[in-house]
Design an enzyme around this catalytic site. Structure first.
Site, PDB file in Angstrom:
ATOM      1  N   LEU A  19      23.762  65.191 -56.295  1.00 24.46           N
ATOM      2  CA  LEU A  19      23.301  66.093 -57.351  1.00 24.46           C
ATOM      3  C   LEU A  19      22.082  66.899 -56.922  1.00 24.46           C
ATOM      4  O   LEU A  19      21.225  67.218 -57.740  1.00 24.46           O
ATOM      5  CB  LEU A  19      22.962  65.270 -58.606  1.00 24.46           C
ATOM      6  CG  LEU A  19      24.103  64.415 -59.187  1.00 24.46           C
ATOM      7  CD1 LEU A  19      23.556  63.430 -60.214  1.00 24.46           C
ATOM      8  CD2 LEU A  19      25.162  65.305 -59.824  1.00 24.46           C
ATOM      9  N   ASP A  76      25.737  67.289 -45.770  1.00 19.08           N
ATOM     10  CA  ASP A  76      26.207  66.748 -44.489  1.00 19.08           C
ATOM     11  C   ASP A  76      25.185  65.773 -43.909  1.00 19.08           C
ATOM     12  O   ASP A  76      25.550  64.745 -43.323  1.00 19.08           O
ATOM     13  CB  ASP A  76      26.462  67.879 -43.495  1.00 19.08           C
ATOM     14  CG  ASP A  76      27.539  68.839 -43.972  1.00 19.08           C
ATOM     15  OD1 ASP A  76      28.412  68.403 -44.747  1.00 19.08           O
ATOM     16  OD2 ASP A  76      27.497  70.015 -43.587  1.00 19.08           O
TER      17      ASP A  76
END
Ligand code: RIB
Ligand code: NA
Length: 309
Positions: A223, A256
């Site tokens: 988030l 990532d």
């Protein structure tokens, strides 16, 4: 020699322009900086895991071109094993055109190129290594069928799997859920997959329950500044894991960095609670957003507090 983390996924050359804001359709605006970097979700995740100390290997395909040659050198420089990095003359190395605005937000167009040529033949060659790895990670910047086959291969050999459905596709094959020990996506991907709004912790909790029902072992929804939510099939207790407050300069690749860190923790500390791994991965990703670039901003073990190891 067994690998801690193997990634079957993408490599992209990132062509990044920094501009005050994202342009509208048909509009030309002045940016203030341009740079080229190493990106692609698969490679980014692999490199972040390697920088934290994981023994990593990448299974991917680049073009027989300047960008492809450079990318292979980048893997070598990052300590990523390159035996399963193929080069094809049938397509160009993947490229991502990225615009980053002054708020650190981005818009990205990827042209996957050679990434789409990675298929079952390459997976078969990597199978002996995949079957002995601790963790396998996949995303959706290569052919979805290749990703799914890789996840199944890993699962069939009791290798832990992390699946990052990015960029998300609306008609995701339901087998992806069953093939994922950890299903990890961001709020917009969760929205696309569930069809409901995921704009706050409460909604993320609901979305994670919906995704878990589809058959994965655990769900993590990231988030951004609000951290992430973690939901495990065995416990059914929802955990919100807040992120440390930071000033974002460039959030490209932060997800990532998080997933690469998560893969590292799963490989190195297999009994650590998932929410603790997520808490630590939040901190790693939090460092990455404070500098420009994707891999260029990913921290090394030496840059991080010892309490993360
Ligand atoms: O997740 C960030 C990455 O998405 C960038 O590196 C770009 O290559 C795109 O694939
Ligand atoms: Na960054």
């Amino acid at each position: 020699e067994a690998f801690d983390v193997m990634v079957v996924g993408s490599c992209m050359t990132d062509l990044v322009s920094q501009a005050p804001r994202l342009p509208k359709a048909g509009e030309t605006i002045h940016g203030h900086k341009f740079f080229i970097g190493f990106g692609g979700k698969g490679a980014n995740q692999c490199v972040q895991a390697a920088r934290l100390g994981a023994k990593t290997a990448m299974v991917c395909k680049v073009g027989k071109d300047f960008f492809g040659d450079n990318y292979i050198q980048n893997f070598k420089d990052s300590g990523v094993h390159t035996d399963f990095v193929g080069q094809s003359s049938d397509a160009a190395t993947g490229a991502a055109s990225i615009i980053v605005n002054d708020a650190g937000e981005n818009a990205i167009v990827i042209v996957a190129g050679a990434n789409m040529l990675l298929g079952s033949e390459e997976l078969q060659e990597a199978l002996p290594a995949i079957s002995h790895a601790k963790v396998l990670v996949c995303q959706l910047e290569i052919s979805p069928q290749t990703s799914l086959q890789a996840l199944r291969m890993a699962q069939g050999n009791k290798v832990k799997t992390i699946f990052n459905p990015a960029p998300a596709i609306p008609d995701l094959d339901p087998d992806f859920y069953r093939a994922s020990d950890v299903f990890c996506c961001n709020e917009s991907e969760a929205e696309l997959l569930t069809g409901s709004s995921v704009a706050n912790v409460e909604e993320a909790h609901r979305a994670s329950q919906e995704l878990l029902k589809r058959g994965c072992g655990s769900v993590i929804i990231t988030l951004g500044p609000q951290g992430c939510v973690v939901l495990k099939a065995q416990e059914l207790t929802l955990k919100h894991v807040p992120a440390p407050p930071v000033t974002a300069v460039d959030t490209t690749g932060a997800g990532d960095s998080f997933i690469g860190a998560l893969a590292f923790y799963m490989a190195h500390y297999p009994t650590m609670p998932l929410e603790e791994m997520a808490r630590r991965a939040n901190q790693v990703a939090g460092v990455s957003v404070q500098a420009v670039g994707t891999q260029a901003s990913f921290p090394f073990k030496k840059d991080l507090s010892a309490e993360l190891f």
